[in-house]
Design an enzyme around this catalytic site. Structure first.
Site, PDB file in Angstrom:
ATOM      1  N   ARG A 161      -5.232 -10.738   9.362  1.00 28.20           N
ATOM      2  CA  ARG A 161      -4.058 -11.219  10.110  1.00 28.20           C
ATOM      3  C   ARG A 161      -3.448 -12.386   9.344  1.00 28.20           C
ATOM      4  O   ARG A 161      -4.137 -13.321   8.948  1.00 28.20           O
ATOM      5  CB  ARG A 161      -4.428 -11.630  11.538  1.00 28.20           C
ATOM      6  N   HIS A 165      -4.661 -17.202  15.076  1.00 26.67           N
ATOM      7  CA  HIS A 165      -5.127 -16.466  16.255  1.00 26.67           C
ATOM      8  C   HIS A 165      -4.179 -16.675  17.427  1.00 26.67           C
ATOM      9  O   HIS A 165      -3.995 -15.783  18.257  1.00 26.67           O
ATOM     10  CB  HIS A 165      -6.536 -16.939  16.630  1.00 26.67           C
ATOM     11  N   TYR A 173      -9.504 -22.951   8.596  1.00 25.01           N
ATOM     12  CA  TYR A 173     -10.712 -22.262   8.163  1.00 25.01           C
ATOM     13  C   TYR A 173     -10.468 -21.339   6.961  1.00 25.01           C
ATOM     14  O   TYR A 173     -11.381 -20.675   6.482  1.00 25.01           O
ATOM     15  CB  TYR A 173     -11.283 -21.424   9.319  1.00 25.01           C
TER      16      TYR A 173
END
Length: 233
Positions: A161, A165, A173
């Protein structure tokens, strides 16, 4: 347009505006919805497959989950039962390399998620999720196996992706370099390249399709905006 209306919380939505993005259902097209409880769909997918098997419809159930959902214990109970009863279900892991923000490597000693099926002697495949051709072949094989009564298959669809999120995800990250490398493998670009190489469509025809898609989105947004809110009952 009904899905867009659900995102807008309107009464014309798939769940009458009361389900939101996590609960998209449409019995008419066989869409059994998403679920807010992580991993819940794994067992529910097997249950739907059992119903199709019991009724002898010849249908199968494709059950999607993220790489984070496979950490739920219910996966193992479901895999065991699905193989024992040879249920017509295709388990599909949308392996985006990260769950909400934690990589697969940090949450499991098993990084090849297809291996999770081995304990149950379930057929499994690691699939290049950035290549639509590979995905088609994998799903075709798994679906044919299920319809023959040979039971489930686990597909580890490796994809990525590009966005966070959620809107509030700072994405600390991973690096921008990593994201850029994955974007070079973009499946939409791949499709365009294959179409052009085989001369199936011209640039003009592709532009026309692009305009049609944009118009579909525009009409869906207008439909959602002009639809009424639920009456509260």
């Amino acid at each position: 347009k009904y899905m867009m209306a659900e995102l807008y919380g309107k009464s014309t939505g798939l769940s009458k505006g009361k389900g939101g993005s996590m609960h998209m259902f449409s019995k008419e097209v066989g869409l059994m919805g998403g679920h807010g409880i992580v991993g819940a769909q794994i067992a529910m997918g097997a249950g739907i497959a059992f119903a199709e098997q019991y009724k002898n419809t010849g249908n199968i159930c494709v059950t999607s989950m993220g790489d984070g959902a496979v950490r739920q214990g219910i996966l193992h109970e479901t895999f065991n039962m699905a193989m024992t009863w040879k249920l017509p279900v295709v388990f599909c892991v949308e392996n985006k390399q990260y769950a909400m923000g934690t990589s697969v490597k940090r949450t499991s000693n098993v990084t090849n998620l297809a291996d999770l099926a081995d304990s149950y002697h379930m057929p499994n495949m690691k699939v290049d999720g950035m290549n639509p051709d590979d995905c088609y072949k994998a799903f075709k094989e798994a679906a044919e196996r299920a319809r023959k009564g040979e039971g489930p298959t686990l597909l580890d669809i490796n994809t990525y992706r590009y966005k966070g999120h959620s809107m509030s995800d700072p994405q600390k990250y991973r690096t921008k370099t990593e994201v850029a490398e994955w974007m070079e493998q973009d499946p939409i670009t791949h499709c365009f390249d294959v179409i052009k190489e085989n001369k199936w469509l011209s640039d003009t025809e592709l532009d026309e399709i692009g305009d049609w898609v944009k118009n579909e989105v525009k009409e869906s947004v207008e439909f959602a905006e002009n639809s009424p809110y639920p009456d509260g009952k």
